[in-house]
Design an enzyme around this catalytic site. Structure first.
Site, short mmCIF file in Angstrom:
data_model
loop_
_atom_site.label_atom_id
_atom_site.label_comp_id
_atom_site.label_asym_id
_atom_site.label_seq_id
_atom_site.Cartn_x
_atom_site.Cartn_y
_atom_site.Cartn_z
N CYS A 142 -34.12 -42.26 -22.27
CA CYS A 142 -33.56 -43.31 -21.44
C CYS A 142 -34.66 -44.18 -20.80
O CYS A 142 -35.41 -44.82 -21.52
CB CYS A 142 -32.61 -42.72 -20.40
SG CYS A 142 -31.44 -43.95 -19.76
N LYS A 163 -23.33 -52.55 -16.25
CA LYS A 163 -23.88 -51.23 -16.59
C LYS A 163 -23.31 -50.72 -17.91
O LYS A 163 -22.10 -50.81 -18.16
CB LYS A 163 -23.56 -50.24 -15.47
CG LYS A 163 -24.20 -48.87 -15.64
CD LYS A 163 -23.91 -47.99 -14.44
CE LYS A 163 -24.63 -46.66 -14.55
NZ LYS A 163 -24.36 -45.79 -13.38
N SER A 193 -25.89 -44.23 -19.55
CA SER A 193 -25.72 -44.61 -18.15
C SER A 193 -26.97 -45.40 -17.74
O SER A 193 -27.95 -44.83 -17.27
CB SER A 193 -25.55 -43.37 -17.27
OG SER A 193 -25.44 -43.74 -15.91
N HIS A 236 -28.34 -40.26 -23.32
CA HIS A 236 -28.44 -38.95 -22.67
C HIS A 236 -27.60 -37.92 -23.42
O HIS A 236 -26.60 -37.42 -22.90
CB HIS A 236 -27.98 -39.04 -21.22
CG HIS A 236 -28.97 -39.67 -20.30
ND1 HIS A 236 -30.13 -39.03 -19.88
CD2 HIS A 236 -28.99 -40.90 -19.72
CE1 HIS A 236 -30.81 -39.83 -19.07
NE2 HIS A 236 -30.15 -40.97 -18.96
N GLU A 238 -28.10 -34.96 -23.81
CA GLU A 238 -28.14 -33.66 -23.13
C GLU A 238 -27.16 -33.54 -21.98
O GLU A 238 -26.99 -32.44 -21.41
CB GLU A 238 -29.56 -33.38 -22.62
CG GLU A 238 -29.97 -34.14 -21.37
CD GLU A 238 -30.34 -35.60 -21.63
OE1 GLU A 238 -30.56 -36.32 -20.64
OE2 GLU A 238 -30.40 -36.02 -22.80
#
Length: 312
Positions: A142, A163, A193, A236, A238
């Site tokens: 990220c 976003k 995000s 992301h 994870e």
């Protein structure tokens, strides 16, 4: 895969409850093998949560992995106790003479700041330079991916009009099969995000980079150099099932202008069940990184790392 971490690290209890094999140091030392050495530079504010997510992601391979945790010293963490950092994390000065098979550099909640205004930017630059001679393959996540692309290649980031928040559909875009996505379906899903992006046209100007995966909805996902020594992941994979849920409800409670995460709740209703669609691809991506870019590539004697620089 057995992972070796500090005996009392809070993540250990969570992982053991999930029946993930976490090896104690004495047992690891008794095995006549060379484990893979991974170091995680954790820039996220909730460090225990990030530790647990990444250790879980690294736990699905038969390879024994020793984990070290690295912290920045030029920034004071507001969300993690100094006691935890001192007990479980090391500083760059303490590890700079070591060699590692792999490294993970996490994201950070500073993405809308110019890189040069981030208080630990000089220290992060020093660490990223160090990876080129002391780490075989570095996985940037990220904001860490954007920072790595900017530092190593001068590629800028751009603010998004809104976003990028939710679970998005991705596909492989490189012309030949890529080991990082070996075994993947034609379409897979990843949580995002972020308020910023790296643009495809900027990456395409760099001959030593290749775009591995992208999304029609949220742009680039995976970029690497030609040898897999530096890999940049914009999302992301994870994340836990409820990570975006907690973030959404936190921002709502603060009165912030935040949209419901895309493709996340049943019927797009935050009061209904979360639909988890990214776990299998996340596991496979981290396993592929460990196997194809780390385990099968690094020299047995890591002190020979310089001879393997840039894939030679």
């Amino acid at each position: 895969m057995p992972i070796r971490i500090a005996d009392n690290l809070p993540a250990r209890q969570v992982l053991e409850q999930e029946r993930i094999f976490v090896m104690e140091e004495n047992r690891a030392l008794s095995q006549d093998i060379r484990p893979i050495r991974i170091i995680i530079l954790n820039l996220m504010p909730e460090k225990v949560t990030t530790e647990t997510q990444l250790l879980r992601a690294l736990s699905n391979s038969p390879i024994q992995v020793d984990i070290d945790l690295l912290r920045i010293t030029s920034h004071v963490s507001k969300n993690t106790s100094e006691e935890h950092l001192i007990k479980y994390y090391e500083t760059f000065d303490e590890i700079k003479d070591r060699y590692y098979d792999g490294m993970i550099i996490t994201g950070a909640p500073v993405e809308q700041m110019p890189y040069e205004e981030v208080d630990y930017w000089p220290e992060l630059q020093m660490i990223m330079d160090w990876t080129k001679s002391h780490v075989y393959s570095t996985l940037h996540l990220c904001w860490g991916a954007m920072a790595g692309l900017y530092h190593h290649y001068g590629i800028p980031k751009y603010d998004l009009p809104k976003k990028c928040f939710g679970i998005f559909e991705h596909n492989m875009t490189y012309s030949r099969p890529v080991k990082l996505f070996r075994g993947f379906d034609d379409v897979f899903y990843v949580p995002h995000s972020r308020h910023t992006e790296v643009r495809k046209e900027d990456v395409e100007k760099i001959p030593s980079l290749r775009i591995l995966s992208e999304s029609d909805e949220c742009g680039l996902f995976a970029v690497s150099d030609l040898h897999g020594r530096q890999i940049f992941i914009m999302g992301h994979s994870e994340y836990d099932r409820d990570t975006l849920d907690k973030e959404y409800k936190r921002d709502v409670a603060k009165g912030l202008d935040i949209e419901i995460p895309v493709n996340y709740y049943t019927d797009n209703d935050p009061e209904k069940e979360i639909i988890k669609t990214w776990a299998s691809s996340a596991t496979l991506m981290y396993t592929n990184w460990l196997n194809y870019y780390v385990y099968q590539e690094t020299p047995f004697d890591l002190s020979l790392m310089e001879e393997y620089k840039n894939g030679n």
